[in-house]
Each structure stands twice: as structure tokens, then as C-alpha cells.
Design an enzyme around this catalytic site. Structure first.
Site, PDB file in Angstrom:
ATOM      1  N   TYR A   1       0.925  -1.330  -0.147  1.00  0.00           N
ATOM      2  CA  TYR A   1       0.131   0.098   0.057  1.00  0.00           C
ATOM      3  C   TYR A   1       0.880   1.225   0.094  1.00  0.00           C
ATOM      4  O   TYR A   1       1.596   1.442   0.874  1.00  0.00           O
ATOM      5  CB  TYR A   1      -0.937  -0.051   1.245  1.00  0.00           C
ATOM      6  CG  TYR A   1      -1.860   1.207   1.160  1.00  0.00           C
ATOM      7  CD1 TYR A   1      -2.004   1.924   0.372  1.00  0.00           C
ATOM      8  CD2 TYR A   1      -2.863   1.047   2.416  1.00  0.00           C
ATOM      9  CE1 TYR A   1      -3.170   2.982   0.298  1.00  0.00           C
ATOM     10  CE2 TYR A   1      -3.878   2.086   2.397  1.00  0.00           C
ATOM     11  CZ  TYR A   1      -4.037   2.878   1.421  1.00  0.00           C
ATOM     12  OH  TYR A   1      -5.074   3.835   1.598  1.00  0.00           O
TER      13      TYR A   1
ATOM     14  N   LYS B   1      -1.421  -1.245  -4.145  1.00  0.00           N
ATOM     15  CA  LYS B   1      -2.207  -0.469  -4.096  1.00  0.00           C
ATOM     16  C   LYS B   1      -1.734   1.224  -4.333  1.00  0.00           C
ATOM     17  O   LYS B   1      -1.345   1.472  -3.217  1.00  0.00           O
ATOM     18  CB  LYS B   1      -3.240  -0.394  -2.832  1.00  0.00           C
ATOM     19  CG  LYS B   1      -4.382   0.613  -2.721  1.00  0.00           C
ATOM     20  CD  LYS B   1      -5.029   0.218  -1.486  1.00  0.00           C
ATOM     21  CE  LYS B   1      -6.277   1.263  -1.259  1.00  0.00           C
ATOM     22  NZ  LYS B   1      -5.996   2.596  -0.974  1.00  0.00           N
TER      23      LYS B   1
END
Length: 303
Positions: A137, A165
Site C-alpha cells: 500500500y 495499491k
């Protein structure tokens, strides 16, 4: 191909509180039902939209449990397990694995500014704690850490790392990560304001904090892209951005406004946890107007 279950629209799941501000199993299940009925691809549980930074370890584990108990086998489940300490992150990771989540994800360590070797070890320790696949992330605007393509490439040497992400604002980052990873790695667009641009630049899907406020619009944007209808995709993104600007322009935090929209639609998920601000009396009228904006856009593109 195992990565196909991660393609499409994956809303970031909201924290669902009761009227006393505690985690509510019933309200969590209500949001699960709502998103399942909207036919989204999956949910991303316990991240920024889940207010993880303001919850205890036990509360975060409870949310992971409630969602898994209600949605396991129905849609793709990604557990965000990033926490201030590696120990807590690993505990969350093992809990999610035991519940049957499809993948883990984590922000980098926050507060202390750590070198790449420490960030690499943090993520690797989480990855090696369970058999689950892992999604990095990257959200530098909140963590203060920017994932580089060189560290991304190093992490990809571990076969459990299946993607990133990416919530940094430059769409070029998506293109660079996709070029580095290739077809065997999934890249998620993070900033909802650039979903269409991110997809065109190489993102395979999206995980977003405003998706659950207007899932129909993001599902349709995804369809436009798959159909090569880029002019239509550009127009729906413009309308989405008008809505996002309105969501962020009230006295209450964006998440408080979104939750009130859901509450008014009959999906009571409570409010937000301090220090996030709840809505004020002055927000009531504008929230009605935002609901109209969403409904008109749905009628315009999704009928």
C-alpha cells in the site's frame, strides 16, 4: 488466473459504529449486504476508510471477523493489517489468514522516518507470517513514505507479493509500477479522482474510499473502460469528481458525510471516531444536494 479476482471495483470498507461509538457487528453486516447487492468485486477491510489508525487491535480483529463471517466466499476479501508495530501487524495478518481472507495489505511504518531497509523488513516480516498473497500500500501523502520502483522490484522477488495499491497522485507512478511488475502483478488505482486516468495508465482495478457512496458510478466507469468508451469514461469521471469535491467541502470529515449519505439511504453505519469530525447541522442541506448529484449521475450513465 489467480489475479482476476482482484480486478474491478473494490470499495474500501467503512468503520461501522453503534450510537455509542463502538464497533457494531449488526451495522458491519448491513454494509456488507449493501455492497454485495451492488455487485462490487470485493472489499478492502481495515484501511484508512476503516479508520484503522483510531482503533484498538481487538477492534480491528473484530471488524475483520465480522466481514469475513458475512462475505467469505461471496466476494474478494483483502485485509489491511498495517499497524504502528510489526508485532501488531503480524497478529492482524495471522488473524486474517485464519478467517480465510484472499490477501493482505499494509501501509509502510509510520511516525518514524525509516530507511528503505527497515521498510523492506517490515513488509517482509508480514509477508512471511502467513501463506496469503500480499499487496503493498503506497500512500505517501499520509505516511510520508514513497515507494520507489527499485524497492518494489526487490519486494516482487517474493512470489507472495502480487501487487500494489497505489494512492500517490501522479498517474505516472501507476504506469511505472505496472511496467516494473508486468502482467503477473496487479496495480490498483488508489485516488478516486483519477480512477479513469489510472486505469488507462495501466491499473488493473481500483480500491477507493468513496466507492461505497456511489458504487454504481464506479462500476459503470469500469464498464466504459472495458468497452473502450473513453469519452464516456471521461465524462463520468468529471461528475464523480464534482461529487468528491462536494463530499470534502462540508464541516464534517469526508467519511462522516459519506456515512450520513448511507444512513439516509437506510444503511445505518453510524458516524466517525474522533478526532475525525462528525457532520454539523449546517451539513444537512448540502448532504441532500450531494445525494441528488449522485442519483442524477446514476440516471445519466447507468440506466
Amino acid at each position: 488466473m489467480k489475479l482476476e479476482k482482484f480486478h474491478g471495483i473494490i470499495p474500501a470498507f467503512y468503520a461501522c459504529y453503534d450510537d455509542q461509538g463502538d464497533i457494531s457487528e449488526a451495522r458491519t453486516q448491513a454494509l456488507c449486504d449493501y455492497l454485495y447487492e451492488k455487485k462490487v468485486q470485493g472489499v478492502y477491510v481495515g484501511g484508512s476508510s476503516g479508520e484503522c489508525i483510531y482503533q484498538s487491535l481487538d477492534e480491528r480483529k473484530a471488524v475483520l471477523s465480522y466481514v469475513a463471517n458475512h462475505l467469505k466466499g461471496k466476494m474478494t476479501l483483502i485485509a489491511h493489517v498495517g499497524a504502528p508495530s510489526t508485532r501488531d501487524s503480524i497478529e492482524l495478518a495471522k488473524h486474517a489468514a485464519a478467517l480465510g481472507y484472499d490477501a493482505l495489505s499494509a501501509i509502510p511504518p509510520i511516525y518514524f522516518k525509516l530507511p528503505d531497509r527497515s521498510v523492506f523488513k517490515y513488509w517482509t516480516d508480514i509477508i512471511e507470517a502467513t501463506p496469503l498473497d500480499f499487496i503493498i500500500y503506497n500512500i505517501p501523502q499520509t505516511t510520508g513514505y514513497t515507494l520507489t520502483t527499485s524497492l518494489f522490484e526487490k519486494l516482487l522477488a517474493n512470489k507472495k507479493v502480487i501487487g500494489v495499491k497505489n494512492s500517490s497522485m501522479p498517474t505516472m507512478d501507476i504506469e511505472r509500477f505496472k511496467k516494473t511488475g508486468g502482467d503477473d502483478v496487479i496495480v490498483f488505482n488508489g485516488p478516486d479522482e483519477q480512477y479513469v486516468a489510472g486505469r488507462i495508465m495501466g491499473a488493473d482495478g481500483g480500491i477507493g474510499g468513496t466507492y461505497a457512496a456511489m458504487p454504481e458510478l464506479f462500476l459503470q466507469a469500469n464498464q466504459f473502460i472495458l468497452q473502450g468508451k473513453f469519452e464516456e469514461a471521461k465524462h463520468i469521471q468529471s461528475d464523480i469528481n464534482d461529487i468528491i469535491i462536494a463530499l470534502c467541502s462540508q464541516n464534517g470529515s469526508m467519511y462522516a458525510v459519506i456515512k450520513e449519505i448511507l444512513n439516509r439511504r437506510g444503511v445505518n453505519v453510524g458516524s466517525v471516531r474522533a478526532p475525525l469530525e462528525g457532520i454539523s447541522s449546517e451539513d444537512s442541506g448540502p448532504i441532500d444536494e450531494i445525494i441528488v448529484m449522485i442519483d442524477q449521475a446514476i440516471q445519466r450513465y447507468c440506466q
